[in-house]
Motif scaffolding. Sequence first.
Motif, PDB file in Angstrom:
ATOM      1  N   ALA A  53       0.838  -1.199   0.000  1.00 35.47           N
ATOM      2  CA  ALA A  53       0.000   0.000   0.000  1.00 35.47           C
ATOM      3  C   ALA A  53       0.873   1.249   0.000  1.00 35.47           C
ATOM      4  O   ALA A  53       2.072   1.171   0.222  1.00 35.47           O
ATOM      5  N   HIS A  54       0.242   2.417  -0.229  1.00 37.53           N
ATOM      6  CA  HIS A  54       1.053   3.623  -0.421  1.00 37.53           C
ATOM      7  C   HIS A  54       0.295   4.893  -0.098  1.00 37.53           C
ATOM      8  O   HIS A  54      -0.798   5.106  -0.586  1.00 37.53           O
ATOM      9  N   PRO A  55       0.862   5.782   0.717  1.00 41.13           N
ATOM     10  CA  PRO A  55       0.445   7.176   0.665  1.00 41.13           C
ATOM     11  C   PRO A  55       1.383   7.959  -0.247  1.00 41.13           C
ATOM     12  O   PRO A  55       2.095   7.361  -1.032  1.00 41.13           O
ATOM     13  N   GLU A  56       1.412   9.269  -0.116  1.00 43.54           N
ATOM     14  CA  GLU A  56       2.012  10.101  -1.160  1.00 43.54           C
ATOM     15  C   GLU A  56       3.518  10.247  -1.062  1.00 43.54           C
ATOM     16  O   GLU A  56       4.233   9.949  -2.015  1.00 43.54           O
ATOM     17  N   ARG A  57       4.018  10.744   0.053  1.00 44.72           N
ATOM     18  CA  ARG A  57       5.428  11.138   0.094  1.00 44.72           C
ATOM     19  C   ARG A  57       6.346   9.957   0.348  1.00 44.72           C
ATOM     20  O   ARG A  57       6.018   9.037   1.065  1.00 44.72           O
ATOM     21  N   PHE A  58       7.527  10.027  -0.219  1.00 41.90           N
ATOM     22  CA  PHE A  58       8.503   8.943  -0.099  1.00 41.90           C
ATOM     23  C   PHE A  58       9.775   9.480   0.538  1.00 41.90           C
ATOM     24  O   PHE A  58      10.360  10.443   0.053  1.00 41.90           O
ATOM     25  N   SER A  59      10.225   8.860   1.645  1.00 38.55           N
ATOM     26  CA  SER A  59      11.407   9.341   2.356  1.00 38.55           C
ATOM     27  C   SER A  59      12.644   8.509   2.068  1.00 38.55           C
ATOM     28  O   SER A  59      13.741   8.888   2.447  1.00 38.55           O
ATOM     29  N   GLY A  60      12.493   7.355   1.437  1.00 40.52           N
ATOM     30  CA  GLY A  60      13.641   6.518   1.112  1.00 40.52           C
ATOM     31  C   GLY A  60      13.939   5.449   2.139  1.00 40.52           C
ATOM     32  O   GLY A  60      14.938   4.758   2.023  1.00 40.52           O
ATOM     33  N   SER A  61      13.095   5.302   3.157  1.00 39.19           N
ATOM     34  CA  SER A  61      13.324   4.303   4.194  1.00 39.19           C
ATOM     35  C   SER A  61      12.114   3.381   4.314  1.00 39.19           C
ATOM     36  O   SER A  61      11.038   3.682   3.798  1.00 39.19           O
ATOM     37  N   ALA A  62      12.307   2.272   5.002  1.00 31.46           N
ATOM     38  CA  ALA A  62      11.205   1.355   5.275  1.00 31.46           C
ATOM     39  C   ALA A  62      11.332   0.842   6.696  1.00 31.46           C
ATOM     40  O   ALA A  62      12.436   0.673   7.201  1.00 31.46           O
ATOM     41  N   VAL A  63      10.221   0.621   7.358  1.00 33.94           N
ATOM     42  CA  VAL A  63      10.204  -0.007   8.671  1.00 33.94           C
ATOM     43  C   VAL A  63       9.298  -1.221   8.601  1.00 33.94           C
ATOM     44  O   VAL A  63       8.137  -1.115   8.221  1.00 33.94           O
ATOM     45  N   THR A  64       9.844  -2.368   8.963  1.00 27.13           N
ATOM     46  CA  THR A  64       9.123  -3.631   8.895  1.00 27.13           C
ATOM     47  C   THR A  64       8.775  -4.107  10.293  1.00 27.13           C
ATOM     48  O   THR A  64       9.619  -4.121  11.181  1.00 27.13           O
ATOM     49  N   VAL A  65       7.525  -4.496  10.489  1.00 20.52           N
ATOM     50  CA  VAL A  65       7.041  -5.002  11.772  1.00 20.52           C
ATOM     51  C   VAL A  65       6.680  -6.469  11.599  1.00 20.52           C
ATOM     52  O   VAL A  65       5.981  -6.836  10.654  1.00 20.52           O
ATOM     53  N   PHE A  66       7.182  -7.305  12.506  1.00 19.71           N
ATOM     54  CA  PHE A  66       6.831  -8.723  12.430  1.00 19.71           C
ATOM     55  C   PHE A  66       6.815  -9.347  13.816  1.00 19.71           C
ATOM     56  O   PHE A  66       7.376  -8.805  14.775  1.00 19.71           O
ATOM     57  N   GLY A  67       6.154 -10.514  13.917  1.00 20.02           N
ATOM     58  CA  GLY A  67       6.064 -11.238  15.177  1.00 20.02           C
ATOM     59  C   GLY A  67       6.636 -12.633  15.030  1.00 20.02           C
ATOM     60  O   GLY A  67       6.509 -13.263  13.978  1.00 20.02           O
ATOM     61  N   LEU A  68       7.291 -13.108  16.091  1.00 28.88           N
ATOM     62  CA  LEU A  68       7.878 -14.444  16.115  1.00 28.88           C
ATOM     63  C   LEU A  68       7.440 -15.160  17.384  1.00 28.88           C
ATOM     64  O   LEU A  68       7.429 -14.563  18.467  1.00 28.88           O
ATOM     65  N   ALA A  69       7.109 -16.423  17.272  1.00 32.36           N
ATOM     66  CA  ALA A  69       6.767 -17.219  18.445  1.00 32.36           C
ATOM     67  C   ALA A  69       8.031 -17.520  19.233  1.00 32.36           C
ATOM     68  O   ALA A  69       9.025 -17.991  18.673  1.00 32.36           O
ATOM     69  N   ALA A  70       8.029 -17.236  20.531  1.00 29.02           N
ATOM     70  CA  ALA A  70       9.219 -17.462  21.348  1.00 29.02           C
ATOM     71  C   ALA A  70       9.619 -18.931  21.372  1.00 29.02           C
ATOM     72  O   ALA A  70      10.797 -19.269  21.501  1.00 29.02           O
ATOM     73  N   ALA A  71       8.653 -19.820  21.200  1.00 31.26           N
ATOM     74  CA  ALA A  71       8.945 -21.254  21.260  1.00 31.26           C
ATOM     75  C   ALA A  71       9.478 -21.803  19.948  1.00 31.26           C
ATOM     76  O   ALA A  71       9.792 -22.990  19.855  1.00 31.26           O
ATOM     77  N   GLY A  72       9.592 -20.952  18.919  1.00 28.17           N
ATOM     78  CA  GLY A  72      10.100 -21.417  17.635  1.00 28.17           C
ATOM     79  C   GLY A  72       8.986 -21.636  16.639  1.00 28.17           C
ATOM     80  O   GLY A  72       7.863 -21.138  16.802  1.00 28.17           O
ATOM     81  N   GLY A  73       9.289 -22.376  15.558  1.00 32.12           N
ATOM     82  CA  GLY A  73       8.311 -22.576  14.506  1.00 32.12           C
ATOM     83  C   GLY A  73       8.106 -21.315  13.701  1.00 32.12           C
ATOM     84  O   GLY A  73       6.984 -20.805  13.587  1.00 32.12           O
ATOM     85  N   TRP A  74       9.172 -20.799  13.124  1.00 32.95           N
ATOM     86  CA  TRP A  74       9.127 -19.519  12.431  1.00 32.95           C
ATOM     87  C   TRP A  74       8.866 -19.673  10.931  1.00 32.95           C
ATOM     88  O   TRP A  74       9.199 -18.788  10.151  1.00 32.95           O
ATOM     89  N   ASP A  75       8.286 -20.747  10.508  1.00 33.16           N
ATOM     90  CA  ASP A  75       8.106 -20.972   9.078  1.00 33.16           C
ATOM     91  C   ASP A  75       6.932 -20.195   8.493  1.00 33.16           C
ATOM     92  O   ASP A  75       6.726 -20.206   7.284  1.00 33.16           O
ATOM     93  N   GLU A  76       6.150 -19.518   9.331  1.00 30.65           N
ATOM     94  CA  GLU A  76       5.008 -18.745   8.833  1.00 30.65           C
ATOM     95  C   GLU A  76       5.174 -17.264   9.150  1.00 30.65           C
ATOM     96  O   GLU A  76       4.209 -16.573   9.478  1.00 30.65           O
ATOM     97  N   VAL A  77       6.390 -16.760   9.069  1.00 26.68           N
ATOM     98  CA  VAL A  77       6.635 -15.345   9.359  1.00 26.68           C
ATOM     99  C   VAL A  77       5.929 -14.477   8.324  1.00 26.68           C
ATOM    100  O   VAL A  77       6.037 -14.731   7.119  1.00 26.68           O
TER     101      VAL A  77
END
Length: 635
Positions: A277-301
């Motif tokens: 998705a996109h709004p208008e202005r572009f600053s040249g950077s990206a921030v990615t948010v993700f969650g990981l299960a502490a017990a492992g099983g990261w194949d569905e990130v």
Amino acid sequence: MKAKLLTALAGAAALAAAGCTSQQGDDPVVDSVPWVPASAQLASYGGCDEALEGIQDAALAMMSQWQTGEYFAGGSVEDGARAEEGDMAASDAGAAPASGQGADAYSQTNNQVAGVDEPDIVKTDGTSVYSVVRNTLRVVDIASGEVVAEHAFDDTTWSHELFLGDGGLFAMYTQDVQDGETYYSEFRVDRLDPATLEVRDSLAMEGSMVDARMVGGELRFAVSSQPLIQPVYDVLYGGGGDLADLEAALGETTLEDWVPGFTVNGEAGEVDCGDIAHPERFSGSAVTVFGLAAAGGWDEVAPHTVMADGETVHGTADSLYLAHYDYGWGEDEPESETEIYRFRFDGGEPALAGEATVPGSLLNQYSLSEYDGHLRVATTENDAMWGWWGGCGPAADCAWGAEVAPEPEDSKSTVTVFAVGDDALTETGSVTDLGVTEQIYAVRFMGDTAYIVTFRQTDPLYTVDLSDPADPVVTGELKITGYSGYLHPVGEDRLLGVGQEATEDGMTTGLQVSLFDTAAPEAAVLDQYHRENAASAVEYDPHAFLYWQDASIAVLPVNDWGRDYADYTAGALVLAIGTDSLEEAAWIEHELEDPYQEGIVRALVVGDQIWTLSSEGLQANELGGGYAQTAWIGF
């Protein structure tokens, strides 16, 4: 695995894809993109081709303004218009012990929100101490006082921090990577066996960590990255190129150049272009948010990305807030705001669940607080750091020919309140004109009350009643010399402030710790501790602060330059906190190889001992009594 990616181009209202056009054989014509406040609505691209074209067009529209005609040989561009339940209540102890008060109790990281862990350089489970200093991770067995496991990180890694949970020990860090002639940073999180430090799972993503939280068996991260478009930068800053060269270089980029890539245990994730998705202005950077299960099983990130800058994270049990300070280069003075994105989590997958903007800038994560269905935000407008905008100041000698900047407007601070909906943040009320001509130095939200320190020459400690989200009210303004840079609740109706004493003219003179009574609508000073020519890292690093309720003590690292700055010492100050008094209970030092190197950086309690950490090692001292040294584990 399939990774869903939500990309926003720099927090504005509408797509800038129509911002640039070109015809065969003609110089490209670029419409300038004026700075406008961010919107609360994002639009989606229809697919990969549309996403790439939209990103390239938005980048050209913005980059053409970064480098105007004087930089490009063609010179064809015209100048553009330049109750969160865990939130700290007044009666909370802060870093509460994991296993209750008593002989087996131990302290945790000084977290902003109870039950929401924050990463730090040291963790303990009451049996072992896990620390990372000088690029080396060590496990120390408390009973034997021995290092039982050790791992040295590569010299190309930095910003190491730890989480400790039921799923293992987690090491987060950034690594410098060279791929042919391309250099970039890569964020890594390794899930380790706490006993052997063997790696069980590993995730790598382009960029570096903004911040992270661990709650309910889930790790949540925000990672900042830059697009890998070196040929574009060569044209932009190398000299000799024109706008057509810039457009051509952007036209050669691929979607993979703009979207941060990641791998889990060496396997690459995939991006669903329909979720960009996109709004208008572009600053040249990206921030990615993700969650990981502490017990492992990261194949569905399944990470989500906001293609904007992000500097500040606030985490609660249900949400992760990402804040970005944005500004426009106005002709006379800056236009500025802080954009806030809320992410909620469902089964480890983040989803964007509301956006908002507030005037000015945040101090740090403590400027944000979610409580009882509302988000409260404290900001400063016309901060001194942006003072003489676009010039060299009214009294300066403009040696390089710049025009003298006009007198800026007076700074002021504001608290804004938003109702937190399922997918929206809706402003309900605000109070402003706090600390006119000053800026925020410390914030603490406790229940439905906010305590805000502003400073220029004196320290007003404002009390703000937030019980009515539609009508926040300032109920108190306590003025004292100096300031507090960090505020911490230390029992019912008691607040501790760590900062600096100062003269009436605002010149700082040394460490000052203040004990405030907050029972009345306006806070009152009960006692103060002053150490001349000294300072504590707690002012800018709250993780360095330890409050142990059972013994009613606070421990903070201190650098002391001595009388007339002649005798430097570094140690940990232990303060005994009475009902209405502060007293120095102990001064703990490590024997340092270099007396001027950084000394103690953290303190923690395990049972009846205080453990302190420096780059030289771990030391144990009795908790109470004479605070005698009982152990030393050198590194």
